[in-house]
Motif scaffolding. Structure first.
Motif, short mmCIF file in Angstrom:
data_model
loop_
_atom_site.label_atom_id
_atom_site.label_comp_id
_atom_site.label_asym_id
_atom_site.label_seq_id
_atom_site.Cartn_x
_atom_site.Cartn_y
_atom_site.Cartn_z
N ASP A 198 0.84 -1.19 0.00
CA ASP A 198 0.00 0.00 0.00
C ASP A 198 0.88 1.25 0.00
O ASP A 198 2.04 1.21 0.39
CB ASP A 198 -0.91 0.01 1.23
N ALA A 200 -3.61 6.45 -6.25
CA ALA A 200 -4.71 5.48 -6.20
C ALA A 200 -5.23 5.18 -7.60
O ALA A 200 -5.50 4.02 -7.95
CB ALA A 200 -5.84 6.02 -5.32
N THR A 237 -4.16 3.42 -1.28
CA THR A 237 -3.35 4.60 -0.96
C THR A 237 -3.97 5.28 0.25
O THR A 237 -5.16 5.57 0.27
CB THR A 237 -3.31 5.59 -2.13
N LEU A 243 -8.81 4.77 -2.09
CA LEU A 243 -8.16 5.83 -1.32
C LEU A 243 -8.71 5.88 0.09
O LEU A 243 -9.93 5.96 0.29
CB LEU A 243 -8.38 7.17 -2.03
#
Length: 322
Positions: free
Chosen positions: A51, A119, A131, A159
């Protein structure tokens, strides 16, 4: 114990930074994270190494919780070439692409559109990564937040928007800046799941972050967390901190996230008694030695030579390459 150690590492690292700044070893702006450790540690616990994380100028805690070493961060604070940003970023611009930590930003709300771009890039590549973007309540007032939230919800981007609401945008209280202070409710108006969390409780933060990340990975689009926290120190080392009452700060210190977790562990009997005290002492010794080593390494590390002044600033022209 892992959560406790991660928070203690951030706390002790920053306390040493205060000493080094007072001794003029560290220069420039320094924004301390003391009091907010549960946010960085709890959220990062819910993320994977794949991530991405985008941070603010108050990012020492985020960087350390992400796994960037104390040595690399301290060297960056000193402006040395061994720092995570090569000594060019300093306190406000920590960066480590190998850990998908895409830096602090000195621009309020500056990381939000960048996070949306990361993202979007992950989704276009067919990746399932999330993200995570940290920002403060002051950034919520900026147009960049609203533009990012709108596009992220419209495009269902992977996101996680993490608002660290510490009640003050520099010296401006939340209620003097926002007509509606329920930031989670306002974020929900963009059509994304949003809720408020006790940002002083690392376990509550981790649980909320895991719930949000699971929803994002399931393809439901962005999620918003309002983590209600508090910084025990002034906005920056330059700030005289005259805009809030000392009694208010002391009340919040009673909710110290490190003490809260330690007390809860003792009450639950895990760990218990003398072994717990000994383990806590060993943990403190481990962290102290780690930070001592980081300071020593930073003191020995070289500064960038003057002949490298234009490195990473100008590029070689296409004509000379050909």
């Amino acid at each position: 114990m892992d959560l406790l150690e991660a928070m203690l590492r951030i706390r002790r690292f920053e306390e040493r930074c205060v000493e080094l700044y007072s001794a003029a070893k560290i220069r420039g702006f320094v924004h301390l994270y003391i009091g907010e450790e549960a946010v960085a540690v709890g959220v990062n616990e819910a993320l994977t190494p794949a991530d991405a994380v985008v941070s603010t100028y108050r990012e020492h805690g985020h960087a350390l919780a992400r796994g960037i070493t104390a040595e690399a961060v301290m060297a960056e604070m000193y402006g040395r070439t061994t720092g995570c940003s090569g000594g060019r970023g300093g306190s406000m611009h920590l960066f480590d692409a190998s850990r998908r930590f895409y830096g602090g930003s000195a621009i309020v709300a500056g990381g939000l559109p960048l996070a949306a771009g990361l993202a979007l890039a992950d989704r276009m590549r067919g990746r399932t990564d999330v993200t995570c973007c940290f920002f403060g309540d002051g950034a919520f007032a900026e147009g960049a937040f609203h533009e990012t939230a709108n596009l992220a919800a419209l495009w269902k981007l992977p996101l996680l928007l993490v608002c660290e609401n510490n009640l003050y945008a520099m010296g401006t209280a939340l209620a003097r800046e926002h007509a509606q202070t329920d930031l989670a409710m306002r974020a929900a108006s963009y059509g994304m799941p949003a809720w408020a969390v006790n940002g002083m409780d690392v376990e509550a933060v981790e649980q909320a972050a895991r719930r949000a990340v699971e929803g994002i990975r399931a393809g439901t689009g962005p999620h918003f967390l309002e983590l209600r926290t508090y910084r025990f120190r002034a906005h920056s080392m330059y700030d005289p901190d005259r805009y809030r009452a000392k009694a208010e700060v002391e009340r919040w210190k009673e909710r110290d996230p490190i003490s809260l977790l330690t007390d809860r562990m003792r009450e639950s009997g895990e760990p218990v008694g003398e072994p717990a005290d000994k383990e806590l002492a060993r943990m403190e010794q481990r962290i102290a030695a780690e930070i001592d080593d980081a300071v020593e390494a930073a003191e020995r590390a070289p500064e960038e030579p003057v002949e490298n002044l234009l490195r990473h600033v100008t590029s070689t022209s296409a004509e000379s390459v050909s």
